[in-house]
Design a protein around this motif. Structure first.
Motif, PDB file in Angstrom:
ATOM      1  N   HIS A 112       0.600  -1.141   0.021  1.00  0.00           N
ATOM      2  CA  HIS A 112      -0.145  -0.095   0.105  1.00  0.00           C
ATOM      3  C   HIS A 112       0.904   1.104   0.158  1.00  0.00           C
ATOM      4  O   HIS A 112       2.226   1.329   0.402  1.00  0.00           O
ATOM      5  N   VAL A 146      -3.703   2.465   5.730  1.00  0.00           N
ATOM      6  CA  VAL A 146      -4.690   1.387   5.521  1.00  0.00           C
ATOM      7  C   VAL A 146      -5.625   1.379   6.581  1.00  0.00           C
ATOM      8  O   VAL A 146      -5.248   1.342   7.773  1.00  0.00           O
ATOM      9  N   LEU A 174     -10.072  -3.806   6.676  1.00  0.00           N
ATOM     10  CA  LEU A 174      -9.746  -4.931   6.710  1.00  0.00           C
ATOM     11  C   LEU A 174     -10.996  -6.029   6.531  1.00  0.00           C
ATOM     12  O   LEU A 174     -12.106  -5.620   7.292  1.00  0.00           O
ATOM     13  N   SER A 210      -7.616  -5.831   2.020  1.00  0.00           N
ATOM     14  CA  SER A 210      -7.202  -4.467   2.737  1.00  0.00           C
ATOM     15  C   SER A 210      -7.408  -3.303   1.689  1.00  0.00           C
ATOM     16  O   SER A 210      -7.620  -3.611   0.537  1.00  0.00           O
ATOM     17  N   HIS A 264       3.619  -2.096  14.918  1.00  0.00           N
ATOM     18  CA  HIS A 264       3.269  -0.975  13.924  1.00  0.00           C
ATOM     19  C   HIS A 264       4.083   0.464  14.669  1.00  0.00           C
ATOM     20  O   HIS A 264       4.078   0.496  15.894  1.00  0.00           O
ATOM     21  N   CYS A 324      -3.771  -3.365  10.556  1.00  0.00           N
ATOM     22  CA  CYS A 324      -3.343  -2.410   9.262  1.00  0.00           C
ATOM     23  C   CYS A 324      -3.109  -1.194  10.026  1.00  0.00           C
ATOM     24  O   CYS A 324      -3.858  -0.936  11.089  1.00  0.00           O
ATOM     25  N   THR A 340       1.417  -0.458   6.200  1.00  0.00           N
ATOM     26  CA  THR A 340       1.578  -1.943   6.477  1.00  0.00           C
ATOM     27  C   THR A 340       0.387  -2.836   7.103  1.00  0.00           C
ATOM     28  O   THR A 340      -0.426  -2.175   7.763  1.00  0.00           O
ATOM     29  N   LEU A 341       0.491  -3.928   6.700  1.00  0.00           N
ATOM     30  CA  LEU A 341      -0.561  -5.025   7.603  1.00  0.00           C
ATOM     31  C   LEU A 341       0.810  -5.739   8.396  1.00  0.00           C
ATOM     32  O   LEU A 341       1.663  -5.938   7.914  1.00  0.00           O
TER      33      LEU A 341
END
Length: 309
Positions: free
Chosen positions: A18, A22, A25, A36, A277, A296, A301-302
């Motif tokens: 991405h 984000v 989900l 996502s 994260h 997310c 990022t996830l």
């Protein structure tokens, strides 16, 4: 007192691709796929069985996406295309099959009732949109608030729809009449997430005031418990597939796992302890397949987490 088991959590993978924050989900509880979307308008499918693989682009839309809903029995993914409407993608054919224009507002959440064959959409202008599930044609626009509707959850057995909003309230609607049965005050700011327990006994709510609140449904949605759960806004609350745990994620960059019986904190997943994260964690999806939790973030990022005893 019963023994309190603290689940272990290991970060399996960081999913990249991405180009911006984000926010959404979606997936089925027993599925190996998770979808996502976010500010970049990319809708991506990821394989939880092989999280090291690159994601596959399902769709790309012009505006940001805050809401996705997967309908596994029909093989459809519903996309809340902000300021445009709801689109349905046939996942097997990888093509758009339905699109319904809605008032030009952000789309914050989507819920689906299999028993009533309806799709419910929370709009940023305070309106609830009700669509026919068969073709996404618009049935009703129900004005509920002068502030944004931020989240939805269905209680199919009681035929109720709980809607949290930026008016600091949770509206409980009768699904038959779409009229309010009850309004739950208590939050001191916007409500970002609502979640019924798997047995329907409790309604969990959370939002900008960082409190996790538990409401006793059978007792008329009276407050059962309130916990200061995070440092900053709670963006999402979900139950584990087996109903034993609750997960919350927050603007404070952390994910927390809670005991679903007494709502006691069991584990914190953050950057310092688990390479989590680096910015706000926006949404969670918990798959029954190998008990994998997906998060997310604003960091684009996830993360895929393996949760075990």
């Amino acid at each position: 007192m019963s023994t309190l088991f603290r689940p272990q959590a290991e970060k399996l993978a960081t999913l990249t691709g991405h180009r911006d924050c984000v926010y959404a989900l979606a997936g089925a509880p027993d599925s190996t796929s998770v979808y996502s979307a976010g500010t970049d308008g990319f809708v991506v499918e990821w394989d939880l069985e092989n999280p090291e693989r690159d994601g596959e682009l399902v769709a790309r839309v012009e505006n940001s996406v805050y809401a996705l809903k997967y309908l596994p029995e029909r093989g459809l993914l519903l996309i809340g295309h902000n300021f445009q409407g709801v689109q349905a993608i046939d996942l097997k054919a990888r093509q758009l099959i339905f699109a319904t224009a809605l008032p030009p507002a952000a789309i914050f959440d989507i819920a689906y009732s299999e028993s009533r064959q309806r799709v419910y959409v929370a709009l940023g202008n305070g309106t609830l949109a009700v669509l026919h599930a068969a073709d996404l044609s618009l049935e009703h626009l129900v004005p509920l608030s002068h502030k944004s509707l931020r989240c939805l959850i269905l209680h199919e057995e009681r035929q109720e729809l709980a809607i949290g909003g930026s008016d600091h309230l949770v509206h409980i609607l009768d699904l038959e009449t779409l009229t309010p049965k009850q309004v739950i005050p208590g939050a001191t700011s916007s409500v970002f997430s609502v979640c019924y327990s798997p047995d329907g006994r409790y309604l969990l709510t959370a939002g900008r005031d960082a409190h996790l609140r538990v409401w006793d449904v059978a007792a008329g949605y009276t407050e059962h418990l309130s916990v200061v759960a995070h440092l900053f806004a709670i963006n999402h609350v979900i139950y584990s597939p087996d109903g034993r745990y609750v997960a919350t994620c927050s603007m404070d960059k952390s994910i927390k796992l809670w005991d679903a019986t007494g709502f006691r904190l069991l584990r914190v997943l953050d950057r310092a302890r688990h390479a989590g994260h680096g910015t706000s964690v926006n949404k969670l999806f918990w798959s029954a397949h190998r008990n994998r939790l997906v998060s997310c973030s604003d960091d684009r990022t996830l993360a895929v987490w393996q949760v075990s005893e």
